[in-house]
Design an enzyme around this catalytic site. Structure first.
Site, PDB file in Angstrom:
ATOM      1  CG  ASP A 271      -0.447  -0.307   2.439  1.00  0.00           C
ATOM      2  OD1 ASP A 271       0.881  -0.985   2.609  1.00  0.00           O
ATOM      3  OD2 ASP A 271      -0.825   0.442   3.594  1.00  0.00           O
TER       4      ASP A 271
ATOM      5  CD  GLU B  94       2.941  -1.033   7.533  1.00  0.00           C
ATOM      6  OE1 GLU B  94       3.248  -1.370   8.871  1.00  0.00           O
ATOM      7  OE2 GLU B  94       3.268  -0.290   7.130  1.00  0.00           O
TER       8      GLU B  94
HETATM    9 NI    NI Z   1       6.550   0.920   5.495  1.00  0.00          NI
END
Ligand code: NI
Length: 401
Positions: free
Chosen positions: A89, A147
């Protein structure tokens, strides 16, 4: 067999394979970098990864969640199951890096290097598929979503069952301030517990010329912010690492209006999870005391974030020995814990593993920018080294025929 393994370990064959695929790995990264997507929205990214994996072939592919991908590569010899994880991401940042392959999505940028992680893992898949005959056991490649945003994609993937039968897991994070090719690995804590708080101070709004008729939320909120600094400096053992940062302070609409409320957000980072029982009550005590002293009230939401990443000592030592053999002693540095947050900890809560760092600061560039900065850059030359590091660690952890 030892002979073949020694050939692998001296890096020569790995280097040949990786040299052949270097351009491809860089092209993958450039595509991902130009097309960033925010956490939990990695639709095109995960589709792209899925298609690249299909093109590589020889894998069993699945989509454990809407925007994640898992590829399984089963070797011809029995053995353990190793998972390797890359996050995919990007962040809500407007890119100012100046690279030719800069973001084509306004306000969204790969400013943490996750594009590089994904490209390195695709390269590792391609390499290990080519070397499948030597592989013991099974490798599961986790292309993880989200994440950067709680509750984190790792936890969702774990809930979807990706860690079933996995023995160990490894992951790399590129570092923009560490010279290209340097590796940091070690046992113990690598990242902090990263908690968040969302606070609203309620005063009483009114005319700026008549403050006595108001309860000035801004004047009170600034005192809250100042007093929150006392927690780390005066209330927590100085030998324990804690950070408390206020990151958002929003209030007001005009020069002649005292606003009725102020919104304050922030983060608390700590390496010792037991401090999670100490810091949140202190935070609330300060907020409660300062607001009460001035006749204001508050709403506080404290959100526990990711657990600290804590590397398993045995796996870390094995990975380190593989990296020393592949890159030489001089490339390896001991890892120091950082107060960044990282949801790799959700996998480590299931099975032992190791998270390590790879430098991606191009020494030819005059200035390097930290992660999450609009001018963040990662050196493409780090990418093939990441593939090599993953492959060397895989063969050392699983064994090689
Ligand atoms: Ni990172």
């Amino acid at each position: 067999m030892k002979g073949a393994y020694r050939t692998m370990a001296d890096g020569l064959e790995l280097d040949e394979y990786i040299a052949q695929m270097k351009d491809q790995v860089i092209a993958w990264r450039h595509h991902l970098h130009a097309n960033p997507e925010l956490s939990f929205e990695e639709e095109k990214t995960s589709q792209y990864v899925f298609e690249q994996l299909q093109a590589i072939g020889g894998l069993e592919l699945s989509r454990p969640t809407r925007t994640s991908v898992v590829a399984r590569l089963v070797g011809p010899h029995p053995g353990k199951v190793l998972a390797i994880r890359a996050d995919m991401d990007a962040l809500p940042i407007t890119e100012e890096s100046g690279v030719e392959f800069a973001s084509q999505s306004p306000g969204v940028m790969h400013a943490c290097g996750h594009d590089g992680h994904t490209a390195m893992l695709l390269g590792t898949v391609k390499l290990l598929v080519a070397l499948r005959d030597r592989l013991h056991g099974e490798v599961r490649f986790f292309f993880q979503h989200a994440e950067e945003l709680l509750p984190g994609g790792a936890q969702e993937m774990v809930k979807a069952g990706v860690m079933t039968d996995v023995d160990n897991i490894i992951g790399i994070h590129l570092r923009s301030m560490l010279p290209t090719g340097k590796l940091r690995v070690g046992a113990g804590a690598m990242s902090a517990a990263s908690d968040k708080f969302y606070l609203t101070i309620h005063g009483k709004g009114g005319h700026a010329a008549y403050p006595h008729q108001t309860i000035d939320s801004i004047a009170i909120a600034t005192q809250v912010v100042t007093n929150l600094q006392m927690i780390v400096s005066r209330n927590v053992d100085p030998l324990k690492s804690v950070v408390l940062s206020v990151t958002r302070f929003v209030a007001g609409t005009a020069t002649n209006i005292i606003p009725g409320s102020v919104e304050i957000w922030g983060t608390v980072r700590l390496l010792d999870p037991t401090l999670r029982e100490v810091v949140p009550p202190l935070l609330e005590r300060v907020i409660k005391g300062v607001t009460a002293a001035h006749g204001a009230t508050y709403d506080l939401r404290y959100e526990f974030g990711y657990l600290p990443v804590v590397n398993d000592a045995d796996i870390a030592a094995t990975v380190q020995s593989a990296l020393v053999d592949a890159f030489g002693e001089d490339a390896i540095e001991p890892a120091q814990p950082s107060l960044g947050g990282e949801d790799f900890s959700a996998f480590l809560a299931e099975k032992p593993g190791t998270f390590f760092y790879l430098g991606g600061a191009n020494p030819a560039e005059a200035e390097h920018f930290p992660h999450h900065h609009p001018k963040f850059r990662i050196d493409d030359e780090a990418l093939p080294l990441g593939v090599k590091a993953f492959a060397a660690a895989t063969f050392r952890l699983l064994g090689s025929a």
